[in-house]
Write a protein that holds these residues in place. Structure first.
Motif, PDB file in Angstrom:
ATOM      1  N   ARG B 123     -17.800  10.033  10.101  1.00 30.29           N
ATOM      2  CA  ARG B 123     -17.690   8.583  10.250  1.00 30.29           C
ATOM      3  C   ARG B 123     -17.971   8.158  11.685  1.00 30.29           C
ATOM      4  O   ARG B 123     -18.683   7.202  11.948  1.00 30.29           O
ATOM      5  CB  ARG B 123     -16.302   8.116   9.833  1.00 30.29           C
ATOM      6  N   LYS B 124     -17.386   8.900  12.593  1.00 30.84           N
ATOM      7  CA  LYS B 124     -17.586   8.558  13.990  1.00 30.84           C
ATOM      8  C   LYS B 124     -19.057   8.660  14.367  1.00 30.84           C
ATOM      9  O   LYS B 124     -19.609   7.787  15.033  1.00 30.84           O
ATOM     10  CB  LYS B 124     -16.769   9.517  14.870  1.00 30.84           C
ATOM     11  N   ALA B 179      -9.965   1.615  -0.393  1.00 37.62           N
ATOM     12  CA  ALA B 179      -9.559   0.747   0.713  1.00 37.62           C
ATOM     13  C   ALA B 179      -8.047   0.723   0.851  1.00 37.62           C
ATOM     14  O   ALA B 179      -7.499   0.831   1.948  1.00 37.62           O
ATOM     15  CB  ALA B 179     -10.094  -0.658   0.499  1.00 37.62           C
ATOM     16  N   LEU B 180      -7.357   0.601  -0.298  1.00 37.44           N
ATOM     17  CA  LEU B 180      -5.897   0.545  -0.266  1.00 37.44           C
ATOM     18  C   LEU B 180      -5.320   1.846   0.285  1.00 37.44           C
ATOM     19  O   LEU B 180      -4.404   1.849   1.102  1.00 37.44           O
ATOM     20  CB  LEU B 180      -5.352   0.293  -1.670  1.00 37.44           C
ATOM     21  N   ALA B 183      -5.580   1.910   3.926  1.00 38.38           N
ATOM     22  CA  ALA B 183      -5.091   0.765   4.689  1.00 38.38           C
ATOM     23  C   ALA B 183      -4.214   1.211   5.846  1.00 38.38           C
ATOM     24  O   ALA B 183      -4.366   0.757   6.978  1.00 38.38           O
ATOM     25  CB  ALA B 183      -4.314  -0.167   3.771  1.00 38.38           C
ATOM     26  N   ASP B 184      -3.303   2.110   5.543  1.00 39.81           N
ATOM     27  CA  ASP B 184      -2.365   2.579   6.557  1.00 39.81           C
ATOM     28  C   ASP B 184      -3.015   3.549   7.527  1.00 39.81           C
ATOM     29  O   ASP B 184      -2.834   3.472   8.737  1.00 39.81           O
ATOM     30  CB  ASP B 184      -1.215   3.312   5.869  1.00 39.81           C
ATOM     31  N   GLN B 186      -6.137   4.304   8.312  1.00 33.79           N
ATOM     32  CA  GLN B 186      -7.331   4.045   9.085  1.00 33.79           C
ATOM     33  C   GLN B 186      -7.062   4.017  10.583  1.00 33.79           C
ATOM     34  O   GLN B 186      -7.773   4.632  11.362  1.00 33.79           O
ATOM     35  CB  GLN B 186      -7.918   2.705   8.670  1.00 33.79           C
ATOM     36  N   MET B 187      -6.006   3.321  10.900  1.00 31.20           N
ATOM     37  CA  MET B 187      -5.702   3.173  12.320  1.00 31.20           C
ATOM     38  C   MET B 187      -5.420   4.519  12.962  1.00 31.20           C
ATOM     39  O   MET B 187      -5.860   4.796  14.063  1.00 31.20           O
ATOM     40  CB  MET B 187      -4.499   2.265  12.469  1.00 31.20           C
ATOM     41  N   PHE B 190      -8.517   6.659  12.916  1.00 34.90           N
ATOM     42  CA  PHE B 190      -9.572   6.002  13.686  1.00 34.90           C
ATOM     43  C   PHE B 190      -9.675   6.659  15.041  1.00 34.90           C
ATOM     44  O   PHE B 190     -10.740   6.995  15.526  1.00 34.90           O
ATOM     45  CB  PHE B 190      -9.218   4.529  13.848  1.00 34.90           C
ATOM     46  N   PHE B 191      -8.555   6.821  15.645  1.00 34.84           N
ATOM     47  CA  PHE B 191      -8.491   7.507  16.929  1.00 34.84           C
ATOM     48  C   PHE B 191      -8.691   8.986  16.669  1.00 34.84           C
ATOM     49  O   PHE B 191      -9.446   9.370  15.813  1.00 34.84           O
ATOM     50  CB  PHE B 191      -7.129   7.216  17.561  1.00 34.84           C
ATOM     51  N   GLY B 192      -8.008   9.809  17.447  1.00 35.13           N
ATOM     52  CA  GLY B 192      -8.152  11.226  17.199  1.00 35.13           C
ATOM     53  C   GLY B 192      -7.084  11.778  16.275  1.00 35.13           C
ATOM     54  O   GLY B 192      -7.246  12.812  15.664  1.00 35.13           O
TER      55      GLY B 192
END
Lengths: 233, 233
Positions: B123-124, B179-180, B183-184, B186-187, B190-192
């Motif tokens: 993704r990155k 997506a659901l 939801a939690d 991803q954040m 998202f980072f490492g």
DNA sequence: GACGGATTAGACAATGGTGTCTATTTTGAC
DNA sequence: GTCAAAATAGACACCATTGTCTAATCCGTC
């Protein structure tokens, strides 16, 4: 020939510290190039060229590449934040149709905060450079999704109180709402593409419909599922 | 002192074309470094060092940086794909508790496809370099989320047919499910950071619960239909 | 018109990366 | 042990980039 070219120096430019035209121009160009190439891939020459400014001017305003980078990030975050609050202020506390209100809200949120240039930029940058600058990631999380999330949770709390929603965990519902709204669009805006207004509207409506199937209070006319359950029991 | 260091040349390495140990080692190291620094930021020297291999060896196996990059992408996609299908094969067609089954499925999907090393990497990378290599983006969309999406849609179609779900648009439901579930997380991812098993389980359960509030059939009928089907078979 | 601050083009050294080449060493197979 | 293929360290030319410096030019203001 291949060095920065400067068309017209724009005679009307005021020379103030806060918002000199060149400064803004550099900031915009830098955002563009950093977003396209990442921090390592972006060259000062390219930024200067895109800003129609000499390289030295860039260095005059921002001591070094990293200074410029951080200034860009802060600038975008400020803008995105302003947009968010302006949108939140528009939600009608007592509209007639919750589905329409939520859909309109989702469309505006996506268009002006998530799928727009700033939104894509900041997400891409956080993912690209977040590891190198943990500070950057932290700022983004608090000022970006964090603020949207809590603001949305507060909105849902209000709507729950007015008996239009049936939510127990507001923070969770806010996250899920955002996730649903982005389910469709993520793929599009992930790349470079900007969703059309039509796609925006359609995916927002689908998301809101699902959200209300899960969290909506049945307003008597839409009680299909509920009634079915009663009858089969 | 700062150039590639080679500890022990690993005597047991077979010298085949397909899967030479050095080749794998280079691929792994390259994935790591590309992911950390992006394409522009990664240096062949760093990759060689991390792979415990000389720079020349890297060039022997992969003609140039871009060749190596593409090989890495293809490798990761293949692995992620294999993981996906192995997970899909485990979903019980006639389990007793749909919520538990979906939750377990979501946890496994997240752990082995989305939040794991490969998932984050791809993704990155797509977000970082997708603009430079549209081809890369296209491959990813078709082989990554595309495959998950259609596979999930097919699963939901099966479950709907067995009257455990009430879905009209399977593709949409699949997207929303993913997506659901994210939801939690991803954040975090998202980072490492890698979500803990606990976070994974908790967020999956919350997501599935909301999903079933929106799409689930009232549980009263579930067992009955299931048993009927089994007996008639 | 003259002044001073900002801006410009261009040269510059320093740095670090890519991709090539060579001479040497290691490795596995025979 | 021998041999060929693979891997190694190191040097190399080449290029792009960063950040500095300079001399000339533009600009609004006085």
């Amino acid at each position: 020939m291949k060095k920065p070219k400067v068309p017209q120096p724009k005679p009307g430019g005021p020379t103030q510290k806060g918002q000199c035209a060149k400064r803004v121009s550099i900031l915009d160009a830098a955002a563009e190039v950093f977003c396209r190439k990442g921090f390592a891939g972006a060259s000062i020459d390219e930024i200067a060229m895109e800003a129609c400014v000499s390289r030295q001017t860039v260095y005059n305003h921002y001591r070094e590449k990293e200074t410029l980078f951080m200034a860009v990030v802060q600038d975008i975050l400020d803008r995105a934040n302003a947009a968010l609050f302006s949108i939140l202020a528009t939600f009608p506390d007592n509209g007639h149709n919750l589905e329409d209100d939520l859909t309109a809200f989702a469309v505006r949120l996506n268009r002006n905060c998530v799928c727009n240039h700033d939104g894509k930029f900041i997400r891409k940058l956080v993912q690209t450079e977040g590891e190198r600058y943990p500070h950057l990631f932290e700022i983004w999380r608090q000022q970006g999704p964090g603020k949207i999330g809590t603001a949305l949770a507060a909105l849902f709390a209000r709507l729950s109180h007015v008996a239009r929603l049936d939510i127990d965990d507001f923070d969770l519902a806010a996250k899920q709402f955002l996730a649903l709204v982005n389910a469709d669009l993520q793929m599009i805006s992930f790349f470079g593409g900007t969703p059309t207004d039509d796609e925006l509207e359609k995916s927002a409506r689908a998301a809101v419909r699902t959200f209300l199937r899960a969290y909506g209070r049945p307003p008597a006319r839409e009680a299909g599922v509920e009634e079915l359950r009663e009858e089969t029991a």
